[in-house]
Design a protein around this motif. Sequence first.
Motif, PDB file in Angstrom:
ATOM      1  N   VAL A   1       1.221  -2.939   0.740  1.00  0.00           N
ATOM      2  CA  VAL A   1       1.554  -3.186  -0.663  1.00  0.00           C
ATOM      3  C   VAL A   1       2.647  -2.249  -1.154  1.00  0.00           C
ATOM      4  O   VAL A   1       2.779  -1.114  -0.696  1.00  0.00           O
ATOM      5  CB  VAL A   1       0.307  -3.026  -1.568  1.00  0.00           C
ATOM      6  N   ASP A   2       3.421  -2.746  -2.086  1.00  0.00           N
ATOM      7  CA  ASP A   2       4.457  -1.963  -2.734  1.00  0.00           C
ATOM      8  C   ASP A   2       3.810  -1.211  -3.895  1.00  0.00           C
ATOM      9  O   ASP A   2       3.142  -1.816  -4.738  1.00  0.00           O
ATOM     10  CB  ASP A   2       5.543  -2.925  -3.241  1.00  0.00           C
ATOM     11  N   THR A   3       3.983   0.093  -3.950  1.00  0.00           N
ATOM     12  CA  THR A   3       3.264   0.851  -4.975  1.00  0.00           C
ATOM     13  C   THR A   3       3.760   0.539  -6.378  1.00  0.00           C
ATOM     14  O   THR A   3       3.057   0.738  -7.355  1.00  0.00           O
ATOM     15  CB  THR A   3       3.413   2.366  -4.739  1.00  0.00           C
ATOM     16  N   ALA A   4       4.994   0.041  -6.468  1.00  0.00           N
ATOM     17  CA  ALA A   4       5.532  -0.260  -7.788  1.00  0.00           C
ATOM     18  C   ALA A   4       4.766  -1.408  -8.447  1.00  0.00           C
ATOM     19  O   ALA A   4       4.690  -1.488  -9.669  1.00  0.00           O
ATOM     20  CB  ALA A   4       7.018  -0.612  -7.680  1.00  0.00           C
ATOM     21  N   THR A   5       4.175  -2.277  -7.642  1.00  0.00           N
ATOM     22  CA  THR A   5       3.535  -3.452  -8.215  1.00  0.00           C
ATOM     23  C   THR A   5       2.035  -3.482  -7.957  1.00  0.00           C
ATOM     24  O   THR A   5       1.392  -4.515  -8.045  1.00  0.00           O
ATOM     25  CB  THR A   5       4.148  -4.733  -7.621  1.00  0.00           C
ATOM     26  N   THR A   6       1.465  -2.329  -7.576  1.00  0.00           N
ATOM     27  CA  THR A   6       0.040  -2.311  -7.253  1.00  0.00           C
ATOM     28  C   THR A   6      -0.694  -1.386  -8.202  1.00  0.00           C
ATOM     29  O   THR A   6      -0.221  -0.286  -8.506  1.00  0.00           O
ATOM     30  CB  THR A   6      -0.170  -1.821  -5.809  1.00  0.00           C
ATOM     31  N   SER A   7      -1.819  -1.847  -8.681  1.00  0.00           N
ATOM     32  CA  SER A   7      -2.614  -1.004  -9.565  1.00  0.00           C
ATOM     33  C   SER A   7      -3.657  -0.250  -8.747  1.00  0.00           C
ATOM     34  O   SER A   7      -3.961  -0.606  -7.604  1.00  0.00           O
ATOM     35  CB  SER A   7      -3.319  -1.850 -10.617  1.00  0.00           C
ATOM     36  N   LEU A   8      -4.191   0.788  -9.363  1.00  0.00           N
ATOM     37  CA  LEU A   8      -5.237   1.578  -8.719  1.00  0.00           C
ATOM     38  C   LEU A   8      -6.430   0.696  -8.376  1.00  0.00           C
ATOM     39  O   LEU A   8      -6.982   0.779  -7.279  1.00  0.00           O
ATOM     40  CB  LEU A   8      -5.641   2.702  -9.673  1.00  0.00           C
TER      41      LEU A   8
END
Lengths: 332, 508, 332
Positions: free
Chosen positions: B483-490
């Motif tokens: 996953v891309d961290t820019a578009t992933t929530s905790l």
Amino acid sequence: MTSLASPRQSFDIGRLARAVAPSLPLIVFLAMFVYLGIASPSFLEPSTFALILKQSIPTTIVSLGLATVVMAGGDDVVSGGIDLSIPAAAVLAAAVVADLVTNHAWFIGPALLIGLLTAVACGLVNAFLVVLVGMTPLLATFASATAFVGIGKVVTASRRINVTDPLVVWLRDGVIAGVPVGVIAACVISAVFYFVLHRTRWGLNLQAVGGNRDAAEISGLSPAKFIATAFVIAGLAAGIGSIFVLARGSGWAPGTEENMMMEMVLATFLGAAFSPRRIVTLWGAVLGAVLVSALSVGFGSVGIDIFWTGCIKGGLILVVVASSALSRKVNI
Amino acid sequence: MTTSSAHILEMSGITKAFPGVLALDNANLSVQAGHIHGLVGENGAGKSTIIKVLAGVYRRDSGQIIIDGKAMAEVTPALVHAAGLRFIHQELHLVPHFTVAESVFMGQEQQGWFGIKSRAMNEAAERFLEETLNAEIRGRTLVRDLGIAHRKLVQIARALIDNQARVVVFDEPTAPLASAEIDQLFDAIARLKAHGISMIYVSHYLGEITSICDRVAVFRNGRDVGVIDDIGLRDSGRMINMMVGRDIADFYPVKNHAPSEPLLTIEGLADRKHFSDINLEIKRGEIVGLAGLIGSGREELVDTIYGLRRAATGRMLLDGKPLTLKSPADAVKHGIVLVPRDRRQDGLVLDMAVADNINLASLQDVARAFLIDRAAAVKRAESVADRLDVRPHNVGAISRLLSGGNQQKVVLARWLVTGSRLFILDEPTVGVDVGAKVEIYRLIEKLAGEGAAVFVSSSDPNELLGLCDRILVLLRGTIIADVDTATTSLDQLIALTTGGELQHGATA
Amino acid sequence: MALNIKRACLTSVALAAVVGLASIATPAAAADGNLSLKGKRIGVAVVGTQHFWDREAFNGALDEVKALGGEPVPVDGGRDNQVHADNHDILLAAKVDAVISILGDAAVEPKFKALKEAGIPVFTVDHLSPYSINNSTSDNYYMGTTIGRFMADAIGGKGKVAVFNAFEGALRICAIRTQMWKYVLQDYPDIKIVKPELAESFANAPEDARKKTLDLLTQYPKGTLDAIHVGCWDQPAIGVVQALEETGRTEIKVTALDAGPDTLEIMAEKNSPFVANVAQQPHKIGMTSAMNVARYFGGEKLLPQTFVEVVPVKGPDSAKKVYEDLGYGKLK
């Protein structure tokens, strides 16, 4: 293209090791006995067998003690249970008995009792060093062995003491129904040890402590108590062994413990190779002691140079210990 | 909320402090008779502390414990055992060379005049395993010949064989199990429930919690922050919200590194036991995270990439060239370095001076004909230590005396001086205080900014999200997401790592 | 100038080979043409082969058994009295026709008894036993008194003497040698024996004696000790001389018994503290024993003991001469 081919190969070597390693000592021993049987016809005669049993007695008894300590402390040769001082304690007890009987004209009964107490005290010293002081058993018992030998030399002024007491002579030469008395005694003692350590609840708990200390603790057992008791039992074995040391040597002589220690370690860990569970057991230790004695007798009857005998026995210890390390490695 | 059944266990107002840490802060936990009570929370939330207080391993500072209506003034392992509590620890605690029966009856063997009654014990163990746990295991089999699931059942049988158990506490029981084995375990747990035994089930796997528990308590920061009754498959999101809270500090550095060409490529890596079919790529100037629960194969994968373990199949490419690592020394030669998870054990020679630790991997650079040029060595160590702000500012200090964060900086400093290309950081901030964490994060960012590739394996999802460009999620040995961290929530990340199902609307 | 053990050992090994060859080249049996051991298997048990004396007696017996047409069955105890004793069991099991047993302590007695009961005649070397047909040995009485006189002369008839005397109680030959030495000293009232007497170890004797001498020297500072005597052999004297040279205490005189080439070399050095010795001929003793076996099988009546000539050695020149006379070579 180099892929990760070599790890796959080592995996197969691991499998091979798993299959062969535990049986390696057996294979080596079998090969040696075949050789001895061919090289010396007298090696296969019944009288030789009786001789092998007779000569194995002191090693058998001290190996019972070592097996107990190993079972309680775990069979890791370095961090687990080990007691190198049993032969030294046995020889010290023998020195005490010989001194009392020959130099102070004691009766054999009370002298043996004092000898037994001496050896048990040696066991207590080890228990104290390992359980309370927290020393590694290998180091603790190596050090105490040196001390026990030293005390023995003080007691005897390092001079041979002959013992001609009828009981000792009887243990050495006596025969009941064609079987040497010493062999019968060793069988009885081994049987008692076997029952207590393998067939009672207490013995099983002691093995649990050696097998997995945390598991034992969770099951409500106190590892320290079992380990301490194991060292005291080893002392007891040393005490019993002292009588046979005296019988075998017709008295006390300095230096007896050296050869015995090597044979004891070899016998005890060799026994593990024979156990279906590949662990140190009492009957394995007894069998190991007999095999080690058979080797000594076999080499002697073939006329192999005594120094080669030392090399071969040392090599065997390596094979046995390495195979136990290997089988541990592939088992986990 | 209906409380038809009585509480068999009630812990209320439990507080437990360790030096510098308030592990439990007025926490409560109550279990209804016959229920399976889930217990969830992030690492450090206080789950294992409250279980250890209950087990009598830790003594509580204050609070009340009532078992079956009786208040326990004193709580010791023996007393809670007598009260019918049983603990199934995460570790199996079995003797490999004991038989199943010997293991089940450990400490309560049956003995007669002729010693241990092996046959009776074998039969009793077999019967118990069959009737209570629905498992067909021979009493004479050696434990080491059993699969992990069966070993787990033997462990459970040992806790229950005396038929005195009232409450059984499971601590992460499925961690070492494969999914088919988990079904077997759940089947056994269902049987226990049918026998009227109450259970506490501690797990990171929210999917498991939702499928077997009746009720779940969520812990955060040492207290119970919520209880969900009649839990169902749709409750993962609620649990995650409660676990995480809303107080994520913003101490991650601004990302200003730029990934360029690929440095490390891994194709089809598998070790036949912990992980399989691993494919990944890490670029220069990129920070890639690796998420996964304990037992997901994360540690093993990291160790394999570093050359500490061998893979069975697959290949690795460094800079497009095939890479075969036989040992960590090989890895270091290729410019790959590992900052290990347990730095006290693996990373630092604790009794050596800071300068010596920094120079450990690169002595040849400061050596002249086998003799170490002390002055040059100390000077170089000082310059790196200053750059990282290692405190105290004295490279002659003994490493043992440094704080966790500063020790970590020393380990990083060692590899900085060697000019490495790929940094593998395994739990880089465990046991490090917040201030040091920030510095370590900055340092990692700086490494990437200078063009190094960084691979961070961490159990802290916040850390991964804050630090990395991408996160690979490992679940039971396979990478299930990249996953891309820019578009992933905790929440999404936690849902992925725990195998829980994330419902819409649960996004933070 | 200090002569180290290694050199001494190397020389003696080389010498042993030379002596061995020489004796094969000139079979002693030629002197007694009708002696034969044809078709006989003769067990030869030796306590160890590390020391010159033991090895030479062993080789002497083996060579002569072969020269007389017999088949030797050798066993070596590795200088462990217990192993040596146990080796007799192996010879018993191997059903040899006769046993030659070289040295050994009381532990061998029951083994001799068993051999005798099995109808296997036992011949001993340097070991008196009721079960032995014949003991081949040196004239121990003469050795004891001679070394007593020589030592008293060396220290001018007065002074303090330390004695290594571990085996007086254990081996009859040692009792004879030491007690004869003490018998002579009775007539020198100004010579005092240091108490307690020292006990050397049986194995690794030189190194052991070296350490014990160093301890002794710290207890007895310069001027308080005049001589050190080794009561029954001379291997410990090698270590004693080393210790004296290390500490510069070469004013202390050393005396011992056996005088193999290794100790003769030390004695032959200029100003050597090792001043007196009595040389035995171990190879000849071994051969004599083997010849006695043949005589026994030839129906001859044997005396309980056969004595082989000894050669007193006093001072460096005498040491050089004896070295040459006994065929060990030539010393500068």
